[in-house]
Design a protein around this motif. Structure first.
Motif, PDB file in Angstrom:
ATOM      1  N   SER A   1       1.161  -1.315  -0.240  1.00  0.00           N
ATOM      2  CA  SER A   1       0.080  -0.185   0.143  1.00  0.00           C
ATOM      3  C   SER A   1       0.862   0.991   0.067  1.00  0.00           C
ATOM      4  O   SER A   1       0.345   2.686  -0.325  1.00  0.00           O
ATOM      5  N   VAL A   2       1.895   1.339   0.841  1.00  0.00           N
ATOM      6  CA  VAL A   2       2.892   2.254   0.019  1.00  0.00           C
ATOM      7  C   VAL A   2       4.097   2.589  -0.369  1.00  0.00           C
ATOM      8  O   VAL A   2       4.909   2.927  -0.596  1.00  0.00           O
ATOM      9  N   GLY A   3       4.554   0.452  -0.399  1.00  0.00           N
ATOM     10  CA  GLY A   3       5.938   0.369  -1.466  1.00  0.00           C
ATOM     11  C   GLY A   3       5.697  -0.057  -2.165  1.00  0.00           C
ATOM     12  O   GLY A   3       7.084  -0.640  -3.659  1.00  0.00           O
ATOM     13  N   ALA A   4       4.453  -0.456  -3.590  1.00  0.00           N
ATOM     14  CA  ALA A   4       4.474  -0.949  -4.472  1.00  0.00           C
ATOM     15  C   ALA A   4       5.288   0.172  -5.699  1.00  0.00           C
ATOM     16  O   ALA A   4       5.036  -0.515  -6.654  1.00  0.00           O
ATOM     17  N   CYS A   5       4.308   0.663  -5.775  1.00  0.00           N
ATOM     18  CA  CYS A   5       4.491   1.927  -6.393  1.00  0.00           C
ATOM     19  C   CYS A   5       3.987   3.898  -6.045  1.00  0.00           C
ATOM     20  O   CYS A   5       3.839   3.486  -4.791  1.00  0.00           O
ATOM     21  N   GLY A   6       4.516   4.702  -6.948  1.00  0.00           N
ATOM     22  CA  GLY A   6       3.730   6.134  -6.444  1.00  0.00           C
ATOM     23  C   GLY A   6       4.597   6.980  -5.156  1.00  0.00           C
ATOM     24  O   GLY A   6       5.749   6.124  -5.334  1.00  0.00           O
ATOM     25  N   GLU A   7       4.537   8.299  -5.041  1.00  0.00           N
ATOM     26  CA  GLU A   7       5.281   8.617  -4.247  1.00  0.00           C
ATOM     27  C   GLU A   7       5.603   8.688  -2.767  1.00  0.00           C
ATOM     28  O   GLU A   7       6.707   9.179  -2.794  1.00  0.00           O
TER      29      GLU A   7
ATOM     30  N   MET B   1       6.579   5.837  -1.547  1.00  0.00           N
ATOM     31  CA  MET B   1       7.886   5.433  -1.576  1.00  0.00           C
ATOM     32  C   MET B   1       8.716   5.773  -1.831  1.00  0.00           C
ATOM     33  O   MET B   1      10.055   5.316  -1.583  1.00  0.00           O
ATOM     34  N   SER B   2       9.017   7.365  -2.362  1.00  0.00           N
ATOM     35  CA  SER B   2      10.071   7.829  -2.644  1.00  0.00           C
ATOM     36  C   SER B   2      10.565   9.019  -1.520  1.00  0.00           C
ATOM     37  O   SER B   2      11.550   9.723  -0.981  1.00  0.00           O
TER      38      SER B   2
ATOM     39  N   PHE C   1      10.547   7.943   2.215  1.00  0.00           N
ATOM     40  CA  PHE C   1      10.481   7.503   3.238  1.00  0.00           C
ATOM     41  C   PHE C   1      11.906   8.164   3.928  1.00  0.00           C
ATOM     42  O   PHE C   1      12.881   8.120   3.461  1.00  0.00           O
ATOM     43  N   VAL C   2      11.610   9.004   4.871  1.00  0.00           N
ATOM     44  CA  VAL C   2      12.251   9.779   5.834  1.00  0.00           C
ATOM     45  C   VAL C   2      13.889   8.823   6.666  1.00  0.00           C
ATOM     46  O   VAL C   2      14.934   9.495   6.639  1.00  0.00           O
ATOM     47  N   GLU C   3      12.981   8.337   7.678  1.00  0.00           N
ATOM     48  CA  GLU C   3      13.604   7.430   8.449  1.00  0.00           C
ATOM     49  C   GLU C   3      13.180   6.171   9.433  1.00  0.00           C
ATOM     50  O   GLU C   3      12.293   5.811   8.823  1.00  0.00           O
ATOM     51  N   ILE C   4      14.206   4.510   9.167  1.00  0.00           N
ATOM     52  CA  ILE C   4      13.813   3.698   9.528  1.00  0.00           C
ATOM     53  C   ILE C   4      13.996   3.537  10.832  1.00  0.00           C
ATOM     54  O   ILE C   4      15.198   3.399  11.808  1.00  0.00           O
ATOM     55  N   ASP C   5      13.023   3.422  12.049  1.00  0.00           N
ATOM     56  CA  ASP C   5      13.731   2.888  13.294  1.00  0.00           C
ATOM     57  C   ASP C   5      13.488   1.465  13.919  1.00  0.00           C
ATOM     58  O   ASP C   5      12.589   1.023  13.887  1.00  0.00           O
ATOM     59  N   LEU C   6      14.103   0.968  14.627  1.00  0.00           N
ATOM     60  CA  LEU C   6      13.721   0.335  15.295  1.00  0.00           C
ATOM     61  C   LEU C   6      13.348   0.082  16.531  1.00  0.00           C
ATOM     62  O   LEU C   6      14.068   1.233  17.688  1.00  0.00           O
ATOM     63  N   TRP C   7      12.586  -1.091  17.340  1.00  0.00           N
ATOM     64  CA  TRP C   7      12.026  -0.541  18.853  1.00  0.00           C
ATOM     65  C   TRP C   7      12.532  -1.872  19.306  1.00  0.00           C
ATOM     66  O   TRP C   7      11.465  -3.297  18.659  1.00  0.00           O
ATOM     67  N   TRP C   8      13.210  -2.123  20.284  1.00  0.00           N
ATOM     68  CA  TRP C   8      13.400  -3.774  20.376  1.00  0.00           C
ATOM     69  C   TRP C   8      13.404  -3.555  22.126  1.00  0.00           C
ATOM     70  O   TRP C   8      14.617  -2.749  22.787  1.00  0.00           O
ATOM     71  N   SER C   9      12.866  -4.410  22.729  1.00  0.00           N
ATOM     72  CA  SER C   9      12.958  -4.641  24.169  1.00  0.00           C
ATOM     73  C   SER C   9      12.530  -6.445  24.770  1.00  0.00           C
ATOM     74  O   SER C   9      12.047  -6.506  23.792  1.00  0.00           O
ATOM     75  N   SER C  10      12.043  -6.668  26.177  1.00  0.00           N
ATOM     76  CA  SER C  10      12.052  -8.286  26.524  1.00  0.00           C
ATOM     77  C   SER C  10      10.599  -7.503  27.057  1.00  0.00           C
ATOM     78  O   SER C  10      10.225  -8.587  27.964  1.00  0.00           O
ATOM     79  N   GLY C  11      10.202  -6.532  26.443  1.00  0.00           N
ATOM     80  CA  GLY C  11       8.615  -6.489  26.700  1.00  0.00           C
ATOM     81  C   GLY C  11       8.776  -5.362  28.225  1.00  0.00           C
ATOM     82  O   GLY C  11       9.512  -5.237  28.706  1.00  0.00           O
TER      83      GLY C  11
ATOM     84  N   TYR D   1      11.230  -5.656   0.075  1.00  0.00           N
ATOM     85  CA  TYR D   1      12.290  -4.959   1.289  1.00  0.00           C
ATOM     86  C   TYR D   1      12.399  -4.203   0.852  1.00  0.00           C
ATOM     87  O   TYR D   1      13.013  -3.009   0.292  1.00  0.00           O
ATOM     88  N   LEU D   2      13.255  -2.810   2.338  1.00  0.00           N
ATOM     89  CA  LEU D   2      13.737  -1.352   2.499  1.00  0.00           C
ATOM     90  C   LEU D   2      14.287  -1.352   1.704  1.00  0.00           C
ATOM     91  O   LEU D   2      15.013  -0.407   1.704  1.00  0.00           O
ATOM     92  N   SER D   3      15.961  -1.814   1.225  1.00  0.00           N
ATOM     93  CA  SER D   3      16.671  -2.277   0.661  1.00  0.00           C
ATOM     94  C   SER D   3      16.553  -1.992  -0.877  1.00  0.00           C
ATOM     95  O   SER D   3      17.955  -1.677  -1.318  1.00  0.00           O
ATOM     96  N   ASP D   4      15.243  -2.020  -1.016  1.00  0.00           N
ATOM     97  CA  ASP D   4      15.020  -1.431  -3.131  1.00  0.00           C
ATOM     98  C   ASP D   4      14.541   0.187  -2.940  1.00  0.00           C
ATOM     99  O   ASP D   4      14.138   0.405  -3.891  1.00  0.00           O
ATOM    100  N   PHE D   5      14.502   0.387  -1.610  1.00  0.00           N
ATOM    101  CA  PHE D   5      13.765   1.812  -1.850  1.00  0.00           C
ATOM    102  C   PHE D   5      15.291   3.131  -1.430  1.00  0.00           C
ATOM    103  O   PHE D   5      15.912   2.316  -0.666  1.00  0.00           O
ATOM    104  N   ASP D   6      14.829   3.899  -1.743  1.00  0.00           N
ATOM    105  CA  ASP D   6      15.850   5.550  -1.476  1.00  0.00           C
ATOM    106  C   ASP D   6      15.433   6.150  -0.211  1.00  0.00           C
ATOM    107  O   ASP D   6      14.894   7.021  -0.622  1.00  0.00           O
TER     108      ASP D   6
END
Length: 566
Positions: free
Chosen positions: A159-165, A167-168, A170-180, A309-314
């Motif tokens: 819905s955001v990555g198949a095509c269109g504006e 997907m161009s 994407f500003v930042e990719i964040d990781l959230w990780w904990s033991s809950g 996959y995110l590696s496909d995007f700028d």
């Protein structure tokens, strides 16, 4: 009035403990859900649309029906075929990405400040994090940019990555990780985002932006797009925050494999449960005022049913997994190009106008950028002015270089975080107490006292001692030899952050009010050692900047630590 009502309510409760037959009557004086966890004040009433990969809207429809009107949406079980969903176990990530670095925060429920990683405050390797985050006493929580080498396994919904504006953008990719076991405050984020859960469960509560007036937003600068509420989500005080009961809200669970579209500025509160809770959030442009998006690359042959996959995007801001992060920086198109073009519409942009723009952006916050260098990245023909045609022509690499010079300096993105997190006054107070208490002290002694009192790192304690001792080879400091000049040298990196803007005692030194050649033991403290310091801290759950007035008494703490070390 609210305080009076609270007092009456407390008296009623005490009365109930003595005369239990009156409890039912007394409890009628409490609003429904008073001092209970968020969600008990009224029932959820705002539905959220849900999709699968088979039913998900194509990008144009998704923008028109969800992104533009700021409507949340849930995508169920869409990561089931993503490589990251299949392989991202502790063991796999440790083996394949263990030396990648991440930014750390602490869990508020366990009283954690910013944790110390393998070497630095607020920074760790994934290997060291994985080895320690599930231990019973751990307060560690990753809130970090996702290292770019992991992009190839992180899925993007069509819905955001198949095509269109979109997907161009994407500003930042964040990781959230904990033991809950983490609970956020009610807050809003600046960008649109797709938040995908790879491990664990998250319980979300959403509140539309239009109800902000009833959410008791914490006062902050008007130029801040994000923000948070003063409401205590663990025990909502309806005498203090009575309008909270007016807010319609949504309540739902996101399971591993699901993604949530969270619109820009949409208030939310999240509880995360484990034992492993790992999410990746794709932040993309706000698209403010944009009636439609460019979908000219969308056609019948596009696969609208599979993830990419995110590696496909700028992605605008990518982080290699080591060095300085760019977490919190702006959208190249909206925050830089668009704003600069609006400036150029008024008149050609000169170096003076760039300096004015920077001051408007950062105010009194720290920035170490070179404005002449920033200007040169956009002045393509070196004629001393930046025109609209040049701004339309500059590429994203040039915009990124420009942004790095004008953006606010964020210490938590760097290895130098400790200089700003542990205040200059705090360090100075510890040092003065040790100098008064001990005629001489060793390197090991200082390191132990500094770490125990400040909760800082060995490396930064060692830096101070070397500055006092004059050399890495000297392992003893004699207090009678320590002058204010020696202290200024030892704490020179703290001075960079705290003087003269923030530190009363630092100003005292900076202004030369202490004679440089006098021994510190002969000089009055020059600052009360039990005082309130306004610190700007990262909220341990959502990255929101929180001002806290912290009362500290480093003299007593340092004295106790020094005594214990004897």
């Amino acid at each position: 009035m609210h305080r009076l009502m609270e007092f009456v309510a407390i008296i009623c409760l005490l009365f109930c403990l003595i005369f239990q037959s009156f409890c039912v009557i007394a409890l009628d004086n409490f609003p429904q859900g008073h001092l209970q966890p968020l969600g008990n004040q009224r029932l959820p009433s705002v539905p959220i649309d849900e999709f699968t990969l088979d039913t998900a809207p194509i990008p144009q429809q998704f923008y028109e029906e969800y992104v533009k009107p700021s409507r949340a949406a849930i995508f169920r079980n869409v990561l089931k075929d993503a490589k990251g969903f299949k392989v991202w176990s502790d063991e796999y990530i440790r083996e394949n990405y263990g030396e990648m670095e991440v930014r750390l925060e602490g869990k508020k429920e366990k009283g954690g400040g910013i944790p110390i990683g393998e070497k630095y405050l607020g920074r760790d390797t994934l290997r060291h994090f994985i080895d320690n985050y599930r231990s019973p006493n751990s307060t560690t929580y990753i809130v970090s940019e996702l290292p770019e080498p992991m992009f190839k396994e992180a899925g993007v919904i069509p819905s955001v990555g198949a095509c269109g504006e979109m997907m161009s953008r994407f500003v930042e990719i964040d990781l959230w990780w904990s033991s809950g076991g983490s609970r956020s405050v009610i807050h809003k984020d600046a960008f649109n985002q797709i938040n995908c859960l790879y491990r664990g469960t998250k319980y979300w509560k959403l509140f539309e932006y239009k109800y902000e007036k009833w959410l008791y937003k914490h006062p902050e600068s008007t130029d801040e797009i994000g923000g948070f509420s003063d409401i205590n989500v663990g025990a909502v005080d309806l005498f203090q925050h009575p309008d909270m009961v007016k807010v319609p809200w949504s309540n739902f669970t996101i399971n591993a494999g699901d993604c949530l579209f969270l619109p820009k500025s949409y208030y939310h509160q999240v509880d995360s449960v484990g034992p492993i809770n790992l999410a990746v959030s794709i932040l993309f442009g706000r698209m403010d005022g944009k009636e439609s998006i460019d979908t000219s690359d969308c056609h019948e042959e596009i696969d609208y049913k599979s993830i990419r996959y995110l590696s496909d995007f700028d992605v605008m801001w990518k982080w290699a997994g080591k060095g300085v992060m760019s977490m919190g920086y702006g959208d190249f198109e909206e925050n830089y190009r668009k704003e600069l073009i609006e400036l150029a519409n008024e008149r050609d942009i000169t170096t003076e106008r760039i300096n004015e723009m920077k001051l408007e952006m950062i105010g009194e916050r720290l920035s170490f950028g070179d404005m002449d260098k920033a200007f040169s990245y956009l002045d393509l023909n070196d004629d001393g002015k930046i025109t609209i045609s040049e701004l339309k022509e500059v590429n994203r690499t040039q915009l990124a270089k420009f942004a790095l010079e004008i953006e606010v300096y964020e210490p938590s993105n760097t290895y130098d975080f400790e200089y700003s997190y542990v205040s200059y006054d705090f360090v100075l107070a510890i040092l003065k107490q040790v100098l008064k208490f001990k005629e001489s002290f060793s390197r090991n002694y200082w390191i132990k006292v500094y770490q125990r009192v400040s909760h800082g790192t060995k490396e930064f304690a060692n830096e101070i001692f070397t500055g006092l001792a004059g050399s890495e080879d000297n392992d003893m400091v004699y207090s009678k030899d320590v002058t204010t000049d020696v202290i200024k040298h030892a704490l020179r990196n703290w001075l960079r952050y705290w003087v003269p803007q923030y530190s009363p005692s630092g100003q005292h030194l900076e202004n030369g009010e202490m004679e440089n050649n006098r021994n510190v033991q002969e000089v009055d403290d020059g600052v009360s050692l039990g005082y309130g310091v306004e610190l700007i801290l990262d909220d341990p759950y959502d990255g929101t900047m929180v001002k806290q007035n912290v009362q500290i008494d480093p003299l007593n703490e340092a004295h106790a630590s020094a005594r214990d070390e004897l």
